[in-house]
Design a protein around this motif. Sequence first.
Motif, PDB file in Angstrom:
ATOM      1  N   LEU A  30      -5.589 -56.457   8.113  1.00  0.00           N
ATOM      2  CA  LEU A  30      -6.060 -55.206   8.694  1.00  0.00           C
ATOM      3  C   LEU A  30      -5.194 -54.738   9.906  1.00  0.00           C
TER       4      LEU A  30
ATOM      5  N   ASP B 259      -6.966 -45.615   7.178  1.00  0.00           N
ATOM      6  CA  ASP B 259      -5.827 -46.516   7.154  1.00  0.00           C
ATOM      7  C   ASP B 259      -5.647 -47.445   6.519  1.00  0.00           C
ATOM      8  N   MET B 260      -6.526 -47.778   5.365  1.00  0.00           N
ATOM      9  CA  MET B 260      -6.671 -48.731   4.388  1.00  0.00           C
ATOM     10  C   MET B 260      -5.819 -47.964   3.321  1.00  0.00           C
TER      11      MET B 260
ATOM     12  N   ARG C 103      -4.622 -51.076  11.399  1.00  0.00           N
ATOM     13  CA  ARG C 103      -5.743 -50.305  10.717  1.00  0.00           C
ATOM     14  C   ARG C 103      -7.032 -49.938  11.648  1.00  0.00           C
TER      15      ARG C 103
ATOM     16  N   ALA D  46      -4.474 -51.166   0.881  1.00  0.00           N
ATOM     17  CA  ALA D  46      -3.978 -52.018   1.811  1.00  0.00           C
ATOM     18  C   ALA D  46      -4.141 -53.621   1.448  1.00  0.00           C
TER      19      ALA D  46
END
Length: 516
Positions: free
Chosen positions: A444, A452-453, A447, A464
Motif C-alpha cells: 500500500l 490509488d488502488m 496509496r 495494486a
Amino acid sequence: MENGKTNLECDLLVVGGGINGAGIARDAAGRGLTVVLCEKDDLASHTSSSSSKLIHGGLRYLEYYEFNLVRKALIEREVLLRAAPHIMWPMRFVLPHDKGQRPAWMIRTGLFLYDALAKRELLPGSSGVDLRRHAAGEPLKPEFTRGFVYSDGWVDDARLVVLNAVDAAEKGARILTRTRCTSARRDGSAWIVELVDAQGRQSLVRARALVNAAGPWTAQFLQSAVERPTEKALRLIKGSHIVVPKLFDHPYAYIFQHPDGRIVFAIPYEQDFTLIGTTDIEYHGDANKVAIDKDEIIYLCDLASRYFRKRITPSDVAWSYSGVRPLVEDESSSAAAVTRDYRLELDTQGAPLLSVFGGKITTFRKLAEEAVDMLAPLLPMTRGSWTEHACLPGGDLYGAQPSNRSVHEFDKFVHEMQKRHAFLPAALVSRYARAYGTRIDTLLAGRKSVADMGKEIAPGLYEAEVDYLMQREWAVDAADILWRRSKLGLHLPKGTQEKLDTWIQQMSGNEKSRSA
C-alpha cells in the motif's frame, strides 16, 4: 552465451519449488551462497499447496512409534508460529470419543505424551471435554458426549512456500519458475545443468552443487535428468480434501477417527467454509495429473456425516483438491502407516548431489537446515545456521526477531493496520494483514485512497495487489493469484479466473508495446 544459451554460475542449484526446495534455497542464500532455484511450474503448485494446512506434531504418528518425528515436529510448531504469525496461528482440535474405538484412557495417555514430548510456550495442553456443554459439541450427533481437546497450528501452505522463496530472493537467490531442468551432468568439480523456460529459451547453469528437491519426481529426476538411478524408493500417497459450506460457527477444528484406522480433519476454512480431509491412497498414476475421485468424495462425506448432525453429500462440495505426498518406502502395509519422516542422500562422487526423500510441511525448516549443514563443508559459506531465530517476510510484527508477542497480539496488529489504512474497508485490510503481514506497507506504499488502488478487477481484488503478486511473488496467471497466493477463487463470482487472465494478458500486451 554458448550456442545461443544464457550462462549462469552459482554455488548451489536447487531443483524443485515446493516447500523443501524453497526452504533450502532460503537457508543457503542466508549463509552467503549464490543460489538458483528452478521449478517446472508455479511455486507450490503440487504437493505443497495440497496439504491439510496444519503445522502439527502428528498425533496419530505416535501409534506407529514415530516418537523422534513427532518430537521434532512439535518443537518446530512454535518456531514456525513465531516466524510467520500472519500465515500461521494456533488452533484447538476436538477429538470426539467414539465408544467403539480406542478406549478413553489410551487416548488420554497419548495426548499426555503429545503434550510432554516438547516444551510449549504458545500452545495450551490437552484436556477432557464434556461435549454436551462445550461449543464444539453442538454440531455433533448427540451420542458423542465426551471428547478431548488439544493444540496444534494452522498454516497457509502455499504462502509459506512463496515467503521462503521471497526471503531467498531478497538474500540474493535467483528464483526461476516455469523453468524445467532437462539435463544435469558432472564436469569436473561442477555440475553443468540445462534449463528450459516456458518460452523454450535455454540456459546453462554451472553449479558447484546440486539439490534434488523435486518431491514426487525425486527418483524420476535422478533417473532421467541426472542419469543416476537410486535404490531409495518413494511411495506416492494421494491425499484429497473437500471444501463445503461451513458446518459450525466456532473456532475449533475436529479430528475424527474412522473405523478403518484412518484420521480425517474438519477445519474452519476461509471464514465461510469447512475443509474436510485427507484420504491416504496409494497412487500409481501421473503425478502431474492428480485429482480427487468419486469414491474419495463419498468417503469423506460419509465419515464427516458419521459425526455431524448435518449430513454432508457430494452435492455440498464447493471445491476439492488432491496432491501426492512422496513418502519414503518403509514396507508398511498401510498407506496411513508409511513414515512421514525424511531422508537426505548426499552423493560426493564428484560435484555434490543432495537428494531429498520424503518429509512433511511442519519439518521443512529443520530439513532445510540439515541439508545445508551437510553441504557446508563442501561450499564457501560465510555464515552458520540462522533460520531458527529469523522471521519470514512479513512476520516481523513487533521487531526483527520472532516473538511470542507476534502470535498473542496479532489481532492488535490487524487493528493498527486498519487504523493506518482507514481508506480501505476493514475486512480488506484484515485480509491483507493475514496474507502479507508487515509487507502490507509495501503493498500500500503511496496509496491514500481507493482510487490509488487502481482498477477493481473483481470484488476486493485491486490492480495494486495483482501488480504486487506479479512483480514480487512470481505470479503469472489467475490461478497463481486466486488459488495459491490467495484462496479468493472460493469467494469470487464464477468467471473471475477468466476475467483476471484476460486482464493480465491485456496488461502484458500493453507493457510489451511500451517497451518496443
